[in-house]
Motif scaffolding. Structure first.
Motif, PDB file in Angstrom:
ATOM      1  N   ALA A   1     -48.331  28.136  -6.446  1.00 31.69           N
ATOM      2  CA  ALA A   1     -49.625  27.382  -7.183  1.00 31.69           C
ATOM      3  C   ALA A   1     -47.980  26.043  -8.247  1.00 31.69           C
ATOM      4  O   ALA A   1     -47.637  25.451  -7.397  1.00 31.69           O
ATOM      5  N   ARG A   2     -47.388  27.059  -8.852  1.00 33.25           N
ATOM      6  CA  ARG A   2     -46.186  26.438  -9.168  1.00 33.25           C
ATOM      7  C   ARG A   2     -44.948  26.494  -8.058  1.00 33.25           C
ATOM      8  O   ARG A   2     -44.166  25.442  -8.320  1.00 33.25           O
TER       9      ARG A   2
ATOM     10  N   GLY B   1     -45.299  25.924  -5.302  1.00 32.83           N
ATOM     11  CA  GLY B   1     -45.865  24.333  -4.558  1.00 32.83           C
ATOM     12  C   GLY B   1     -45.227  23.820  -4.959  1.00 32.83           C
ATOM     13  O   GLY B   1     -45.638  22.032  -4.743  1.00 32.83           O
TER      14      GLY B   1
ATOM     15  N   ARG C   1     -46.908  22.166  -8.030  1.00 30.75           N
ATOM     16  CA  ARG C   1     -48.314  21.844  -8.618  1.00 30.75           C
ATOM     17  C   ARG C   1     -48.026  21.647 -10.131  1.00 30.75           C
ATOM     18  O   ARG C   1     -47.346  22.254 -10.518  1.00 30.75           O
TER      19      ARG C   1
ATOM     20  N   LEU D   1     -39.323  29.722 -11.503  1.00 29.95           N
ATOM     21  CA  LEU D   1     -40.143  29.599 -12.138  1.00 29.95           C
ATOM     22  C   LEU D   1     -39.941  30.607 -13.316  1.00 29.95           C
ATOM     23  O   LEU D   1     -40.873  30.345 -13.902  1.00 29.95           O
TER      24      LEU D   1
ATOM     25  N   GLU E   1     -38.673  22.051 -14.969  1.00 32.22           N
ATOM     26  CA  GLU E   1     -40.017  22.759 -14.113  1.00 32.22           C
ATOM     27  C   GLU E   1     -40.502  21.468 -13.190  1.00 32.22           C
ATOM     28  O   GLU E   1     -40.956  21.535 -12.016  1.00 32.22           O
TER      29      GLU E   1
ATOM     30  N   ARG F   1     -39.367  23.007  -4.132  1.00 33.39           N
ATOM     31  CA  ARG F   1     -40.207  22.958  -4.275  1.00 33.39           C
ATOM     32  C   ARG F   1     -40.484  23.167  -2.745  1.00 33.39           C
ATOM     33  O   ARG F   1     -40.593  23.563  -2.258  1.00 33.39           O
TER      34      ARG F   1
ATOM     35  N   GLN G   1     -39.612  27.985  -0.071  1.00 32.25           N
ATOM     36  CA  GLN G   1     -40.238  28.786  -0.685  1.00 32.25           C
ATOM     37  C   GLN G   1     -41.076  30.111  -0.759  1.00 32.25           C
ATOM     38  O   GLN G   1     -39.607  31.115   0.040  1.00 32.25           O
TER      39      GLN G   1
ATOM     40  N   GLU H   1     -52.138  23.744   0.024  1.00 34.28           N
ATOM     41  CA  GLU H   1     -51.751  23.884  -1.633  1.00 34.28           C
ATOM     42  C   GLU H   1     -50.439  22.800  -1.814  1.00 34.28           C
ATOM     43  O   GLU H   1     -50.274  21.668  -2.857  1.00 34.28           O
ATOM     44  N   PRO H   2     -49.507  23.655  -1.474  1.00 36.41           N
ATOM     45  CA  PRO H   2     -47.951  22.552  -1.670  1.00 36.41           C
ATOM     46  C   PRO H   2     -47.608  22.031  -1.409  1.00 36.41           C
ATOM     47  O   PRO H   2     -46.898  20.788  -1.944  1.00 36.41           O
TER      48      PRO H   2
END
Lengths: 271, 272
Positions: A165-166, A168, A170, B70, B90, B97, B101, B123-124
């Motif tokens: 999710a991160r 992606g 979000r 991340l 972030e 993003r 991926q 979701e993305p």
């Protein structure tokens, strides 16, 4: 299967209490508040199934209306605790660092403070009532929800779907709402059931001490309190509300255990 | 974008370090440190299939997290399309993003058990309108039935779940796909299918792929360039043909000698 026995037994007991409370709105065998000196301390009869107390009030009717008080206090107290504790735990678990430390140390402070003492203090300041009892029990229960929610949040945050999710793009709020909350809801539900049992017990204890539900509203704890002088003469008056409290607490505990088995994440994978 | 789209390398990593601090073991003295990466440098050319191979604990997963923005390096630089990503917070990595991926290793753990497949795949895309339309395209691209979107992850097999994971990664139309051990949790037959699917998709969408694995045979099958990692360092890198044909570093030679052939790897059992 053995693990569903808890769930079913708990659900039946809790269902019984809820049913009795609901029925009491529409019907009770007698007016639970009606004092009749001619019927004082009558044993169980066909008309008064559980007998009468020292004022001649019907014990069965009082017990039914008392179930209402019990559920009302439990729902409000657990509601306060869950609504405050769960978000605190999620924030602590997601943010970490100093905020986590702060929340959890304040949590420890509240946890270290006896709930009954808090209720007695609140009662002394604002006048003892069902409300002060509920608020005190609720506040004292916040830490257990915060702890459970934080532990669950940490677990969810370490999963690859949160990483995804991160990756992606979000936001934290999205992750909290879409991933963390749904995945810890089972834990929170289990905690609610267990806390409900504790709240029922605490309300009974407070009413027994005179810091809970004020007369004349029937409450299981108050019925116990009123029975103490007659314990040697008429133990029935103590045993009946005592048994009701014990069964309700047992019911919520069994339900909690049953739900825990049901929501065990290790079982989830193999489902 | 201000980046140079014709630049040779899409991802460029320079002298990357990542040090983890362990919790204190004693009240006095410094906290013990673990060097997950010690000065890693490489470039991933646009359109290439770049393999990173190493044993568990060699720093591969740390590297994947850093590439995807991340986690932050302790030192060194990471650039994506000529733009530094290691210095950005972030919330300012939005451009990354949509263009890079990740497909994660664990086909169960990387899908939220409480979400429907269509919500996972979209979701993305956030709340973008038309996202479910895109989900339908993606399900088709990864050979999943059209009604899969309404179901939950536990209703699928490991291979199908990895297809869902791949579909999610492709949703924002990235140029770079980072695959972190995408087949090591799968059984042999499924493994070959997923590798074929990845190869197809890389071809069809002209993707650049960074493929991380502990399995030399799989990397040889999938990649054109390879970097061999050991204890947080790249000991050797170059075209697959050269590295496998004439390994220069003793560790690479050791690995190649120890690895079963591709056919054996695709039919034999293997530890996770």
């Amino acid at each position: 299967m053995a693990r569903t026995v808890n769930l079913v037994a708990g659900a039946v007991l809790v269902g019984l209490v809820v049913l009795v409370a609901l029925v009491s709105f529409a019907w009770t065998p007698h007016d639970p508040l009606l004092v009749d000196a001619s019927l004082r301390l009558s044993g169980p009869t066909a008309e008064y199934v559980l007998g009468t107390d020292r004022f001649g009030r019907d014990v069965a009717s009082q017990l039914m209306v008392g179930a209402r008080t019990t559920l009302y206090v439990g729902v409000v107290a657990v509601g306060i605790a869950a609504l405050a504790g769960t978000p605190l735990g999620i924030v602590a678990g997601m943010r970490g660092g100093w905020l986590d430390e702060l929340i959890m140390r304040v949590n420890d402070l509240v946890l270290a403070f006896p709930a009954l003492l808090l209720a007695i203090m609140l009662g002394a300041v604002y006048g003892a009532s069902t409300l002060t009892a509920m608020v005190a029990i609720g506040v004292a229960t916040v830490p257990s929800f915060a702890r459970v929610a934080r532990a669950g949040t940490l677990q969810v945050m370490s999963t690859e779907y949160v990483l995804a999710a991160r990756a992606g793009g979000r936001s934290r709020a999205w992750i909290a709402g879409r991933h963390v909350l749904p995945n810890i809801s089972g834990l929170v539900l289990v905690q609610s059931s267990v806390s409900f049992a504790i709240a029922v017990l605490a309300e009974a204890a407070l009413s027994f001490l005179g810091f809970g539900t004020a007369p004349p509203t029937p409450s299981w704890g108050r019925m116990l309190q009123e029975s103490q002088e007659l314990l040697a003469v008429e133990p029935r008056l103590a045993l009946i509300p005592g048994a009701a409290i014990a069964l309700a607490v047992l019911g919520f505990n069994l339900l909690g255990d049953g739900l825990r088995d049901r929501f065990d994440p290790r079982l989830e994978v193999r489902r | 974008m201000s980046d140079n789209p014709r630049s040779e390398s899409v991802v460029s990593v320079r002298d990357l370090w990542r040090t983890y601090r362990r919790p204190r073991t004693s009240l006095f003295g410094p906290r013990p440190e673990v060097h997950a990466l010690r000065g890693v440098s490489f470039d991933v050319a646009r359109g290439s299939r770049f393999g990173i191979v190493g044993e568990s604990g060699s720093g591969k997963s740390t590297l994947v997290r850093l590439l995807a923005g991340l986690d932050r390096p302790s030192a060194g630089e990471i650039s994506f399309d000529g733009r530094r990503i290691d210095t950005l917070p972030e919330r300012r990595l939005g451009f990354l993003r949509s263009r890079l991926q990740v497909v994660f290793q664990d086909p169960m753990g990387s899908l939220d058990p409480r979400m429907r497949v269509r919500d996972i795949i979209s979701e993305p895309l956030g709340r973008q309108p038309g996202r479910f339309e895109r989900v339908r395209e993606l399900l088709e691209a990864v050979d999943l039935p059209a009604d899969a979107g309404r179901r939950y992850p536990h209703q699928f097999s490991g291979g199908q779940r990895q297809r869902i994971s791949i579909a999610r990664a492709l949703a924002p139309r990235p140029g770079v796909l980072v695959a972190d051990e995408p087949v090591s949790a799968l059984d042999v037959l499924v493994r070959a299918q997923i590798l074929d699917l990845l190869a197809d998709l890389v071809e069809r969408y002209a993707l650049t792929m960074v493929f991380v694995s502990h399995d030399l045979a799989v990397v040889r099958h999938v990649c054109d360039t390879v970097a061999v990692m050991r204890q947080g360092e790249i000991v050797e890198q170059g075209p697959v043909r050269d590295v496998y044909g004439e390994p220069r570093h003793p560790y690479t030679r050791e690995l190649i000698a120890a690895a079963p052939s591709l056919s054996a790897a695709l039919s034999g059992p293997e530890e996770g």
